[in-house]
Design an enzyme around this catalytic site. Structure first.
Site, mmCIF file in Angstrom:
data_model
loop_
_atom_site.group_PDB
_atom_site.id
_atom_site.type_symbol
_atom_site.label_atom_id
_atom_site.label_comp_id
_atom_site.label_asym_id
_atom_site.label_seq_id
_atom_site.Cartn_x
_atom_site.Cartn_y
_atom_site.Cartn_z
ATOM 1 N N ASP A 73 4.073 -0.638 -2.720
ATOM 2 C CA ASP A 73 2.711 -1.048 -3.067
ATOM 3 C C ASP A 73 2.223 -0.183 -4.217
ATOM 4 O OD1 ASP A 73 2.770 1.168 -1.412
ATOM 5 O OD2 ASP A 73 1.669 0.227 0.215
ATOM 6 N N GLU B 57 -4.073 -2.673 0.040
ATOM 7 C CA GLU B 57 -5.219 -2.164 0.804
ATOM 8 C C GLU B 57 -6.277 -3.220 1.104
ATOM 9 O OE1 GLU B 57 -5.425 0.644 2.179
ATOM 10 O OE2 GLU B 57 -4.102 1.993 1.099
#
Ligand SMILES: CC(=O)N[C@@H](CCC[C@H](N)C(=O)O)C(=O)O
Length: 379
Positions: free
Chosen positions: A71, A130
């Site tokens: 990520d 997120e």
């Protein structure tokens, strides 16, 4: 020669300085591409999809494609580490270690750009872990269709484990999450005339209190769940009755069934409050791609066996965690394994003080080059 400790540390520090919120990772993507394009390109193919970057390492005699996901997004947190390479972007910080994750991915890519693997390797630099289900978005737009991996792997830093330790387990590693957004609307008024108004501070407070009964009364004590309401905004001053209240939170559960059970209880309680306080509620329960991260039995057995067999690797069996990860969606579609990488910190993930130990980077790269090479040696 593969990247040195100094080169990897510089990459980590550069990335740490340019944190960006999910789906806005333009500077991060440009930086990643600046590193990737300097690697030997002979068996690399690079693709950009919005702020995501995919790199295919073509194997020399491929039977399958092994996937590695990192990520790349950051959090809206004002950094307080005092580090000389602290965030240059006010109000944003790599407080969840994605800068470490990206550096490990680049080190791994660097290794296989120089030592061609037998099988194909797909590197996915994924936005918006997120906040916006970046993995699910990419999957659903077909971003993985051309180079679809047969197995998918990923890591997350863990402040509670010693630097470089690898933590994993069979079954659920991370919880499935679901965001709660509840807006209560009543009637504002003068503090002296409550009978002419409909007070949403009172209705909202009841909602907060009743929510506390879900885990204690509706969740099997042998299982587990979390409902945290992290925000409550209502009113402007003490002598005005507030006609609205906004309450936000998150649900965590180790199985999808339990997550949905808790969602249903939140829905019922919100509707019950609206009825009993004669007000309206707009409830948004948003799970997106944050399914529980359920490690696949076969890939996880192979991974754990490799970690345990290597004396240079410190392997730790970990408990399931209530943190969420949208990798849960990706490995619900493509089986695989996620694991923790220890960074030895007194601070939690998402803390404005989090400063992971950089010694973890090379240990993470070593663990995964070892594993991918072992996987290559199998037919
Ligand atoms: C590893 C980690 O901290 N992940 C986040 C994922 C956020 C999920 C979503 N925004 C939610 O709150 O439900 C976490 O908070 O666990």
């Amino acid at each position: 020669m593969t990247m040195t400790t100094d080169e990897l540390t510089k990459i980590y520090q550069d990335l740490h300085q340019i944190p960006e919120i999910g789906l806005q990772e333009f500077e991060t993507q440009a930086y990643l591409l600046s590193v990737i394009t300097k690697l030997p390109q002979t068996w690399l193919t690079v693709k950009k999809i919005a702020t995501a970057t995919l790199v295919l390492v073509s194997g020399r005699a491929p039977h399958k494609t092994l996937g590695w996901r990192t990520d790349i997004d950051a959090l809206p947190v004002q950094e307080q580490t005092g580090l000389p390479f602290a965030s240059k972007h006010p109000g944003m910080m790599h407080a969840c270690g994605h800068d470490i994750h990206m550096t490990v991915a680049l080190g791994l890519l660097d290794y296989f750009a120089q030592q061609q693997p037998k099988n194909n390797l797909l590197f996915l630099f994924q936005p918006a872990e997120e906040n916006a289900s970046g993995g699910k978005r990419l999957y659903e737009m077909g971003a993985l269709d051309e180079w679809r991996p047969d197995e998918f792997y990923g890591l997350h830093i863990n402040p509670q484990l010693p630097t470089g330790a690898i933590g994993c387990r069979q079954g659920t590693l991370f919880a499935g999450t679901c965001e709660i957004h509840a807006h209560f609307s009543g009637k504002s008024g003068h503090a002296a005339y409550p009978h002419l108004a409909n007070d949403m501070v009172v209705a909202g407070a009841q909602f907060v209190n009743q929510i506390q009964t879900i885990v204690s009364r509706n969740v099997d004590p042998i299982e587990s769940g979390v409902v945290t309401l992290g925000q409550f905004h209502a009113g402007t001053i003490g002598n005005v009755i507030s006609g609205s209240a906004q309450i936000d939170g998150t649900i965590r559960a180790l199985t999808q069934v339990m997550n949905q059970h808790i969602q249903q209880r939140v829905r019922t309680i919100a509707e019950g409050i609206a009825l009993s306080y004669d007000c309206q509620v707009a409830l948004d329960l948003h799970q997106g791609g944050y399914y529980p991260v359920e490690n696949d039995p076969k890939t996880t057995a192979a991974f754990i066996q490799t970690m345990q067999a290597d004396p240079a690797i410190e392997y730790v069996e970990t408990e399931p965690a209530m943190t969420g990860e949208d990798f849960g969606f990706l490995i619900s579609k493509i089986h695989g394994t996620m694991f923790w990488l220890g960074v030895d910190q007194p601070y939690q993930l998402h803390s404005e003080h989090l400063a992971p130990h950089v010694g973890a980077i090379e240990k993470g790269i070593y663990a995964m080059t070892t594993y991918f090479k072992k996987r290559d040696a199998e037919v």
